[in-house]
Motif scaffolding. Structure first.
Motif, PDB file in Angstrom:
ATOM      1  N   TRP A   4       0.865  -1.176   0.000  1.00 55.06           N
ATOM      2  CA  TRP A   4       0.000   0.000   0.000  1.00 55.06           C
ATOM      3  C   TRP A   4       0.909   1.236   0.000  1.00 55.06           C
ATOM      4  N   GLN A   5       0.567   2.232  -0.772  1.00 60.49           N
ATOM      5  CA  GLN A   5       1.354   3.462  -0.869  1.00 60.49           C
ATOM      6  C   GLN A   5       0.575   4.620  -0.239  1.00 60.49           C
ATOM      7  N   ASN A   6       1.196   5.290   0.721  1.00 64.16           N
ATOM      8  CA  ASN A   6       0.599   6.490   1.318  1.00 64.16           C
ATOM      9  C   ASN A   6       1.011   7.668   0.439  1.00 64.16           C
ATOM     10  N   LEU A   7       0.050   8.237  -0.285  1.00 66.71           N
ATOM     11  CA  LEU A   7       0.339   9.334  -1.210  1.00 66.71           C
ATOM     12  C   LEU A   7       0.250  10.700  -0.566  1.00 66.71           C
ATOM     13  N   GLY A   8      -0.112  10.741   0.704  1.00 67.08           N
ATOM     14  CA  GLY A   8      -0.195  12.009   1.421  1.00 67.08           C
ATOM     15  C   GLY A   8      -1.270  11.969   2.487  1.00 67.08           C
ATOM     16  N   VAL A  25      -4.502   6.592   0.209  1.00 72.79           N
ATOM     17  CA  VAL A  25      -3.741   5.358   0.053  1.00 72.79           C
ATOM     18  C   VAL A  25      -4.056   4.730  -1.302  1.00 72.79           C
ATOM     19  N   GLU A  26      -2.977   4.363  -2.004  1.00 72.42           N
ATOM     20  CA  GLU A  26      -3.135   3.627  -3.258  1.00 72.42           C
ATOM     21  C   GLU A  26      -2.862   2.154  -2.988  1.00 72.42           C
ATOM     22  N   LEU A  27      -3.830   1.306  -3.315  1.00 73.76           N
ATOM     23  CA  LEU A  27      -3.689  -0.134  -3.154  1.00 73.76           C
ATOM     24  C   LEU A  27      -2.872  -0.709  -4.308  1.00 73.76           C
ATOM     25  N   PRO A  28      -2.319  -1.907  -4.147  1.00 75.76           N
ATOM     26  CA  PRO A  28      -1.503  -2.508  -5.206  1.00 75.76           C
ATOM     27  C   PRO A  28      -2.214  -2.619  -6.553  1.00 75.76           C
ATOM     28  N   ASP A  29      -3.550  -2.723  -6.538  1.00 77.75           N
ATOM     29  CA  ASP A  29      -4.282  -2.835  -7.804  1.00 77.75           C
ATOM     30  C   ASP A  29      -4.630  -1.480  -8.415  1.00 77.75           C
ATOM     31  N   GLY A  30      -4.128  -0.375  -7.796  1.00 79.60           N
ATOM     32  CA  GLY A  30      -4.344   0.959  -8.338  1.00 79.60           C
ATOM     33  C   GLY A  30      -5.532   1.707  -7.753  1.00 79.60           C
ATOM     34  N   ARG A  31      -6.401   1.005  -7.033  1.00 79.05           N
ATOM     35  CA  ARG A  31      -7.528   1.697  -6.400  1.00 79.05           C
ATOM     36  C   ARG A  31      -7.030   2.594  -5.280  1.00 79.05           C
TER      37      ARG A  31
END
Length: 177
Positions: A4-8, A25-31
């Motif tokens: 999971w990516q925290n984009l801000g 948060v961006e999930l691995p599938d792009g959502r």
């Protein structure tokens, strides 16, 4: 590896003890999803096991859960304060006993899916009674409890705090084998 990516984040509430943020948060599938993040100061926890293999515990009520239970002295680490010093300070303030040399027992993150609450738990094998606790309001009573009773106290729900359960089970294993 998918992560999971925290984009801000942006803060939705803050006081001296806690900051509540909303993360994009961006999930691995792009959502994307909004995720609550509770940011707290590091917590220092202290325990002492005496020569009779007893541990000093606090019996207290937690209004948030409406439950009574055995706990360990703990509190936030002050700015620039070493966690071992904070643990010793909290132990003395809440019990009236000054612990000996504090050694790191373990670290736990009780709610890593939502909170940065990082707990460093220290222990000592000695303590000196120095008087009534300065923060006596923190508990109804303080008692030396045999470590051999710890598993039963946990099983019956008398120890509910995650840091206390972790620490007491570790001490039970270390001291009683």
């Amino acid at each position: 590896m998918s992560v999971w990516q925290n984009l801000g984040e942006h803060t939705v509430y803050e006081n001296p003890w806690v900051r509540v943020n909303m993360a994009d948060v961006e999930l691995p599938d792009g959502r994307h999803l909004d995720h609550t993040v509770i940011r707290l100061r590091p917590v220092a926890v202290a325990t002492v096991v005496n020569e009779r293999n007893e541990v000093l515990l606090l019996w207290r009520h937690r209004f948030i859960t409406g439950a009574w239970g055995w706990e360990l002295p703990s509190g936030g680490t002050g700015e620039g304060e070493h966690p071992a010093e904070a643990a010793a300070r909290e132990f003395e303030e809440e019990t009236g006993w000054r612990p000996g040399l504090m050694r790191l027992l373990l670290t736990v993150d009780p709610m890593p899916g939502i909170s940065t609450s990082h707990h460093r738990i220290y222990w000592s094998d000695s303590a000196e009674f120095v008087g009534e606790p300065r923060d006596g309001f923190e508990s109804q009573r303080r008692e030396w409890v045999p470590l051999r009773d710890v598993p039963d106290l946990i099983a019956c729900g008398d120890v509910r705090s995650a840091n206390a359960v972790s620490a007491l089970l570790m001490l039970h294993r270390l001291c009683l084998g």
